[in-house]
Design an enzyme around this catalytic site. Structure first.
Site, short mmCIF file in Angstrom:
data_model
loop_
_atom_site.label_atom_id
_atom_site.label_comp_id
_atom_site.label_asym_id
_atom_site.label_seq_id
_atom_site.Cartn_x
_atom_site.Cartn_y
_atom_site.Cartn_z
N TRP A 1 -18.35 -20.05 28.61
CA TRP A 1 -19.49 -19.68 29.45
C TRP A 1 -20.50 -20.81 29.37
O TRP A 1 -20.90 -21.24 28.28
CB TRP A 1 -20.07 -18.37 28.93
CG TRP A 1 -21.27 -17.84 29.65
CD1 TRP A 1 -21.47 -17.81 30.99
CD2 TRP A 1 -22.42 -17.22 29.05
NE1 TRP A 1 -22.68 -17.22 31.28
CE2 TRP A 1 -23.28 -16.85 30.10
CE3 TRP A 1 -22.80 -16.96 27.74
CZ2 TRP A 1 -24.51 -16.23 29.88
CZ3 TRP A 1 -24.01 -16.34 27.51
CH2 TRP A 1 -24.86 -15.98 28.57
N ASP B 1 -19.01 -13.01 20.91
CA ASP B 1 -19.77 -12.66 22.10
C ASP B 1 -18.99 -11.56 22.81
O ASP B 1 -17.88 -11.80 23.32
CB ASP B 1 -19.93 -13.88 23.01
CG ASP B 1 -20.85 -13.63 24.19
OD1 ASP B 1 -21.29 -12.47 24.37
OD2 ASP B 1 -21.13 -14.58 24.95
N LYS C 1 -22.34 -5.40 31.90
CA LYS C 1 -21.15 -5.16 32.71
C LYS C 1 -20.64 -3.74 32.55
O LYS C 1 -20.32 -3.07 33.55
CB LYS C 1 -20.04 -6.15 32.31
CG LYS C 1 -20.42 -7.62 32.35
CD LYS C 1 -20.79 -8.09 33.73
CE LYS C 1 -20.89 -9.61 33.82
NZ LYS C 1 -21.92 -10.19 32.95
#
Length: 419
Positions: A143, A225, A263
């Site tokens: 990311w 993460d 999400k």
């Protein structure tokens, strides 16, 4: 008289590619335009989807009209929310926890953060301040914001191989060889708990075990993460497998987890997150010391986490009925993503598009590393108004039954005609 000004040394900073792409898509008036850039869930009609369970809870909260709903929380955040977030991440039974689980909970120091980004930042700053690692190891690719966050923390960044372009698969051999040869004791290794962003490629459970063994043997610090728990597979248990394995089977190794609810609850703009630091000692005193030091950083940055979104999550996770409804919503989202992967793959096979495309269905979660070149990505945008990142990362959520054939035809054309 000379004046001191920051402008004398201020240099331009590249703008964020994802948000630039989203703005360009929004300005595009072409009727068949397709957005495969931004990482948010969309329905088959291309619309945002507030989770039904979230909408139900919003109504309940409105009806309750709690007069304290806008008050400050504690610096560490909403404590009941943090306990629920911890239990969800690490697999504790919140209502009927065993004595062993209650003892294990004492190893985890939890604070609320400003979504996953804030949790990553807070964790990086905490480690940079107190552990002072020589390096943080990020997957190549990762990311993009990981680079920025660790740069801000002042920790040198290194990368380990992760993606093999020729086979469009996980380069596990390269990853392990690099960390084995070059990572030093006390280095941080950033790991995506599931649905790796941007590749969609995750280690197998057996490979996760090898990663855990390597971290333990070389005394590396795992930093997970976790942005997609439940969203990737539809199962909160499956998507937390790696974190729970490290926690349960490597009790003599410290680690931490940045947890996001953006999400899996569709709360993108509410910024709901938590940061968990796992100690090797099950003790209230050491846990509270970690929390206090995290609170010192929080107080100097944002004082405390946002209240609205975590109230929604808390309401869902304290009700068996609402939690069951949330699980069904997770299945709706994950199932649609998987169906769109299959649909795109089938269309490309039907068109006999040059190359192999099995990686699209073998990858996991919101994103696919398509293997398209920057020139092909540019051609997709300019000729077909299909928007994705220059790396070839596509957000599968932007596909639908209405546009998947169009996207496949566009990909087929650029693969055949653009190098």
């Amino acid at each position: 008289m000379a004046r001191h000004t920051v402008l004398a040394t201020l240099a331009p900073v590249p703008s964020d590619e994802i948000f630039d792409l989203n703005r360009a898509y929004a300005r595009d008036t072409f009727p068949q335009k397709v957005s495969l850039g931004v990482g948010v869930y969309r329905t088959d009609e291309g619309k945002p989807w507030p989770l039904p369970v979230v909408e139900k809870v919003e109504k309940k909260l409105l009806e309750e009209n709690d007069p304290s709903r806008h008050e400050y929380t504690a610096i560490e955040g909403d404590i009941p929310f943090l306990e629920l977030a911890r239990d969800l991440m690490f697999g504790f039974d919140g209502k009927n926890a065993s004595a062993e689980q209650e003892e294990a909970k004492k190893r985890i120091a939890s604070v609320q953060a400003v979504a996953g980004t804030g949790a990553n930042h807070l964790g990086g700053l905490f480690l940079a301040t107190h552990m002072k690692p020589k390096n943080v190891w990020l997957s190549d690719p990762s990311w993009a914001n990981h680079m920025t966050l660790w740069e801000m923390a002042g920790v040198p960044r290194k990368t380990y191989p992760y993606y093999e372009p020729k086979t469009r698969s996980l380069d596990f051999t390269g990853m392990m060889a690099t960390l084995e040869a070059e990572a030093q004791e006390g280095d941080v290794v950033l790991l995506h708990a599931c649905a790796h962003n941007p590749t969609g490629l995750d280690p197998t459970k057996e490979q996760w075990m090898e990663i855990a063994d390597l971290c333990e043997r070389k005394q590396l610090f795992p930093f997970f993460d976790s942005a997609y728990q439940g969203f990737a597979s539809g199962s909160v248990v499956e998507d937390a497998w790696a974190v729970r394995y490290f926690f349960q089977h490597k009790p003599h190794m410290e680690m931490c987890v940045a947890q996001s609810f953006s999400k899996n609850f569709g709360l993108y703009g509410q910024r709901v997150g938590a940061f968990h630091y796992v100690t090797t000692v099950a003790g209230v005193d050491i846990r509270d010391t970690v929390v206090n030091n995290l609170c010192h950083l929080i107080r100097g940055e944002f004082s405390m986490g946002p209240r609205g979104g975590c109230s929604i999550v808390k309401k869902v996770l304290t009700s068996d009925e609402l939690t069951a409804e949330w699980y069904e919503d997770l299945k709706v989202m994950s199932s649609r993503i998987k169906a769109m992967r299959q649909a795109l793959y089938k269309e490309l096979v039907k068109l006999q598009t040059p190359g192999t495309w099995e990686h699209i269905v073998n990858q996991n979660g919101m994103f696919s590393y398509t293997g398209l070149t920057p020139a092909q990505v540019t051609a997709l945008k300019e000729k077909y108004h299909v928007y994705l990142l220059q790396s070839g990362r596509a957000s599968i959520s932007g596909l639908s039954e209405k546009n998947v054939a169009y996207v496949a035809q566009a990909i087929d054309d650029v693969v055949r005609n653009v190098n």
